[in-house]
Design an enzyme around this catalytic site. Sequence first.
Site, short mmCIF file in Angstrom:
data_model
loop_
_atom_site.label_atom_id
_atom_site.label_comp_id
_atom_site.label_asym_id
_atom_site.label_seq_id
_atom_site.Cartn_x
_atom_site.Cartn_y
_atom_site.Cartn_z
CB SER A 136 -0.93 -0.04 1.22
OG SER A 136 -1.76 1.10 1.27
CE1 TYR A 150 -0.19 5.25 -5.30
CE2 TYR A 150 0.02 6.74 -3.42
CZ TYR A 150 0.42 5.60 -4.10
OH TYR A 150 1.42 4.81 -3.58
CE LYS A 154 -0.70 1.90 -3.72
NZ LYS A 154 -0.16 0.55 -4.02
#
Length: 286
Positions: A136, A150, A154
Amino acid sequence: MSHKTWLVTGASSGLGTAITESALRAGHKVLATARNPAKAAAANPLIAELGGIWISLDVTQPETTRYVERAIRENGGSIDVLVNNAGYSLLGSIEDMSEAEIEAQFSTNLFGPIRVLKGALPFMRKQRSGTVVNVSSSAGFDAFPGCAMYAGSKFALEGMSESLAGELQPFGIRVLIAEPGIFRTNFLSAFVTPEAGMTEDYEGTSIEGMLHAFRASNGNQQGDPVKAAARILEVVSGTGMGVGKENLLRLPLGPDCYDRFQAKCDSLQENLLQMKEIAYSTNIDI
């Protein structure tokens, strides 16, 4: 420490390369995947020298699951450690991102690991053992401006991993979430911004400031990817600094990541306490 078979996605650069080399130096067998294995092998000759096996794999492709199954079968038929590392960052304003850009971000960072898992998990279930390392980011726990897609990908990976850990525990399969902070890799030089550019109103805001900060820090990151890879190897194998950490889900990497997580936890605790009265006020009256 017994020798294991590892499969590492995104092994052509950065942390993926460091993890691959670390596992190989420890005597493990590693299937190192890259979209262009010939190019990756030329750029990282040490991996082949140490016995690494390059595999062609683009995790965004629908055939990924089948390719992973075939790679495992052709290289011994078992897999002990899967490292879902392939990924990239799309940074900027959500308004400026096209549907295709957003879909590509999630296809790589979230659906890519899912495709790989679907290829590897049947082997781990059959052998009743294995470790899944989902890479991650500090952005997977605490999101900065400009990182919405983004961080979203994650955050989703982390939520999936939490559930997956409970689902796989009966089969002796462990899930570990590795959460790197800022490390000296090509990550900050390889991030993608929307093709449409930046909407004028966002110029001079926190989004533009964060992008400038990322670019300015490129090449000056304090994190050492070789040390991060070593810590991942130790936590996976229960050796060195990983002794006693075998049952933990999260592995924050880097002082910046740890401090950022601590501040987020403190903020969450304060938010929770402030909202307690409201939370407890919503039951049906009896």
